[in-house]
Design a protein around this motif. Sequence first.
Motif, PDB file in Angstrom:
ATOM      1  N   GLY A 195      63.715  96.390  79.826  1.00 24.18           N
ATOM      2  CA  GLY A 195      64.364  96.692  78.556  1.00 24.18           C
ATOM      3  C   GLY A 195      65.817  97.085  78.711  1.00 24.18           C
ATOM      4  N   SER A 196      66.532  96.990  77.606  1.00 28.10           N
ATOM      5  CA  SER A 196      67.948  97.352  77.583  1.00 28.10           C
ATOM      6  C   SER A 196      68.102  98.842  77.855  1.00 28.10           C
ATOM      7  N   GLY A 197      69.097  99.184  78.696  1.00 24.03           N
ATOM      8  CA  GLY A 197      69.373 100.584  78.945  1.00 24.03           C
ATOM      9  C   GLY A 197      68.676 101.166  80.151  1.00 24.03           C
ATOM     10  N   GLN A 198      67.929 100.356  80.921  1.00 26.60           N
ATOM     11  CA  GLN A 198      67.287 100.882  82.110  1.00 26.60           C
ATOM     12  C   GLN A 198      68.333 101.350  83.106  1.00 26.60           C
ATOM     13  N   LYS A 199      67.907 102.197  84.041  1.00 20.21           N
ATOM     14  CA  LYS A 199      68.808 102.792  85.004  1.00 20.21           C
ATOM     15  C   LYS A 199      69.592 101.724  85.750  1.00 20.21           C
ATOM     16  N   GLY A 200      70.893 102.003  85.952  1.00 20.54           N
ATOM     17  CA  GLY A 200      71.769 101.043  86.633  1.00 20.54           C
ATOM     18  C   GLY A 200      72.512 100.197  85.630  1.00 20.54           C
ATOM     19  N   GLY A 201      73.292  99.236  86.148  1.00 23.04           N
ATOM     20  CA  GLY A 201      74.021  98.329  85.262  1.00 23.04           C
ATOM     21  C   GLY A 201      74.985  99.060  84.340  1.00 23.04           C
ATOM     22  N   CYS A 202      75.048  98.594  83.089  1.00 21.73           N
ATOM     23  CA  CYS A 202      75.989  99.150  82.118  1.00 21.73           C
ATOM     24  C   CYS A 202      75.643 100.565  81.686  1.00 21.73           C
ATOM     25  N   SER A 203      74.390 100.992  81.910  1.00 14.93           N
ATOM     26  CA  SER A 203      73.975 102.325  81.455  1.00 14.93           C
ATOM     27  C   SER A 203      74.761 103.429  82.143  1.00 14.93           C
ATOM     28  N   ASN A 204      75.464 103.097  83.249  1.00 15.04           N
ATOM     29  CA  ASN A 204      76.229 104.108  83.974  1.00 15.04           C
ATOM     30  C   ASN A 204      77.489 104.532  83.225  1.00 15.04           C
ATOM     31  N   TYR A 205      77.979 103.703  82.306  1.00 16.98           N
ATOM     32  CA  TYR A 205      79.249 104.036  81.671  1.00 16.98           C
ATOM     33  C   TYR A 205      79.281 103.791  80.167  1.00 16.98           C
ATOM     34  N   ARG A 206      78.301 103.110  79.616  1.00 14.67           N
ATOM     35  CA  ARG A 206      78.314 102.785  78.188  1.00 14.67           C
ATOM     36  C   ARG A 206      77.979 104.036  77.373  1.00 14.67           C
ATOM     37  N   THR A 207      78.851 104.382  76.460  1.00 13.22           N
ATOM     38  CA  THR A 207      78.678 105.557  75.614  1.00 13.22           C
ATOM     39  C   THR A 207      78.726 105.145  74.148  1.00 13.22           C
ATOM     40  N   PRO A 208      78.218 106.005  73.243  1.00 11.86           N
ATOM     41  CA  PRO A 208      78.330 105.673  71.811  1.00 11.86           C
ATOM     42  C   PRO A 208      79.769 105.450  71.380  1.00 11.86           C
ATOM     43  N   GLU A 209      80.686 106.238  71.930  1.00 17.86           N
ATOM     44  CA  GLU A 209      82.091 106.117  71.547  1.00 17.86           C
ATOM     45  C   GLU A 209      82.673 104.780  72.003  1.00 17.86           C
ATOM     46  N   LEU A 210      82.340 104.379  73.230  1.00 15.88           N
ATOM     47  CA  LEU A 210      82.844 103.111  73.740  1.00 15.88           C
ATOM     48  C   LEU A 210      82.225 101.940  72.983  1.00 15.88           C
ATOM     49  N   GLN A 211      80.944 102.055  72.655  1.00 14.43           N
ATOM     50  CA  GLN A 211      80.274 101.005  71.896  1.00 14.43           C
ATOM     51  C   GLN A 211      80.899 100.848  70.512  1.00 14.43           C
ATOM     52  N   GLU A 212      81.198 101.952  69.859  1.00 14.60           N
ATOM     53  CA  GLU A 212      81.831 101.896  68.534  1.00 14.60           C
ATOM     54  C   GLU A 212      83.219 101.260  68.632  1.00 14.60           C
ATOM     55  N   LYS A 213      83.993 101.697  69.607  1.00 14.79           N
ATOM     56  CA  LYS A 213      85.338 101.149  69.788  1.00 14.79           C
ATOM     57  C   LYS A 213      85.286  99.642  70.036  1.00 14.79           C
ATOM     58  N   ALA A 214      84.371  99.219  70.908  1.00 14.97           N
ATOM     59  CA  ALA A 214      84.268  97.802  71.248  1.00 14.97           C
ATOM     60  C   ALA A 214      83.817  96.966  70.058  1.00 14.97           C
ATOM     61  N   SER A 215      82.935  97.517  69.234  1.00 12.92           N
ATOM     62  CA  SER A 215      82.467  96.797  68.049  1.00 12.92           C
ATOM     63  C   SER A 215      83.618  96.504  67.105  1.00 12.92           C
ATOM     64  N   TYR A 216      84.438  97.508  66.852  1.00 11.43           N
ATOM     65  CA  TYR A 216      85.573  97.308  65.946  1.00 11.43           C
ATOM     66  C   TYR A 216      86.626  96.390  66.571  1.00 11.43           C
ATOM     67  N   GLU A 217      86.764  96.455  67.888  1.00 11.36           N
ATOM     68  CA  GLU A 217      87.720  95.571  68.558  1.00 11.36           C
ATOM     69  C   GLU A 217      87.318  94.110  68.398  1.00 11.36           C
ATOM     70  N   LEU A 218      86.026  93.815  68.573  1.00  8.44           N
ATOM     71  CA  LEU A 218      85.568  92.432  68.420  1.00  8.44           C
ATOM     72  C   LEU A 218      85.736  91.967  66.983  1.00  8.44           C
ATOM     73  N   ALA A 219      85.436  92.850  66.023  1.00  4.76           N
ATOM     74  CA  ALA A 219      85.589  92.507  64.613  1.00  4.76           C
ATOM     75  C   ALA A 219      87.052  92.258  64.254  1.00  4.76           C
ATOM     76  N   THR A 220      87.950  92.980  64.900  1.00  7.85           N
ATOM     77  CA  THR A 220      89.378  92.780  64.654  1.00  7.85           C
ATOM     78  C   THR A 220      89.844  91.430  65.188  1.00  7.85           C
ATOM     79  N   LYS A 221      89.292  91.015  66.321  1.00  3.83           N
ATOM     80  CA  LYS A 221      89.689  89.750  66.919  1.00  3.83           C
ATOM     81  C   LYS A 221      89.124  88.544  66.152  1.00  3.83           C
ATOM     82  N   PHE A 222      87.936  88.722  65.548  1.00  2.51           N
ATOM     83  CA  PHE A 222      87.281  87.616  64.842  1.00  2.51           C
ATOM     84  C   PHE A 222      86.785  88.102  63.468  1.00  2.51           C
ATOM     85  N   PRO A 223      87.711  88.478  62.593  1.00  4.89           N
ATOM     86  CA  PRO A 223      87.314  89.118  61.332  1.00  4.89           C
ATOM     87  C   PRO A 223      86.497  88.228  60.398  1.00  4.89           C
ATOM     88  N   GLU A 224      86.644  86.928  60.501  1.00  4.34           N
ATOM     89  CA  GLU A 224      85.904  86.035  59.614  1.00  4.34           C
ATOM     90  C   GLU A 224      84.427  85.929  59.982  1.00  4.34           C
TER      91      GLU A 224
END
Length: 267
Positions: A195-224
Amino acid sequence: MKIYIPTRGRTATQTTWRSIGEWARQRACLVCPESEVKYHLNYGRNVLSRGDVSGINNVREFIMDHAIEHGQDKIIMLDDDLIFGKRISNHGPSLRKTTEDDMQYLFQRMEHLLNEYWHVGVSPRQMNDKHYPHTLKHGMRINAVHGLRPLDIGKLNIRYNDVELMEDYYMTLSLFARGKPNAVIVDWTWDQRGGSGQKGGCSNYRTPELQEKASYELATKFPEFVKVVEKETKTGWEGMKKRYDVRVQWQRAFKAGCPKFNPSGAN
């Protein structure tokens, strides 16, 4: 054709390495931090050290740059926690677990498709039955299993580390925007073991704040085509049962970027 498996913190549990079969393992290597190289070598696995490069976006780009440096025109990049399935017959959508011998055929099929497409994927197990009776589709999301043409993509200056997260979404949308259709094999599937979020991989650094920032960044790049949404999941990443994510209109983005695409052959 080389197969790359980026990994971190999972020296004892290499699910993809076990799943892909001996033919593929001879052509594959784990791309790991320098500190983990000796452990993988002790298990008899092929390894490419990425030094101190961290973050899956940077690691994916490290792999692309490595492939370009070594003149590799076709590569496959796999997440490290995958198992695979394939359609049992042409008479229904039912799947069976793959054998090691099956996997050679899948990777050779991806290599053949890369003659025509710059980006090739495989369907996730979830909702795969909706694709029957098709065996190949276009304009879909690609994640976890990526067939790529690094030399060509490099000429477009599209880099995985242009964004911090959701770099796989970014790559697909960017290629659509540059008129490059993809192909997704839908009579085979991948699924995550653990499952997503198991120990290792991206779970070492992915935070709610980073996820929120990245979501808005992608939406800004492809707003349509990209909308930021807030999701609540039963099996979310650790500490992130409720998180920001994106909803992408893949077919709209595909048709807008590749309006003249006409697939050759039956699908």
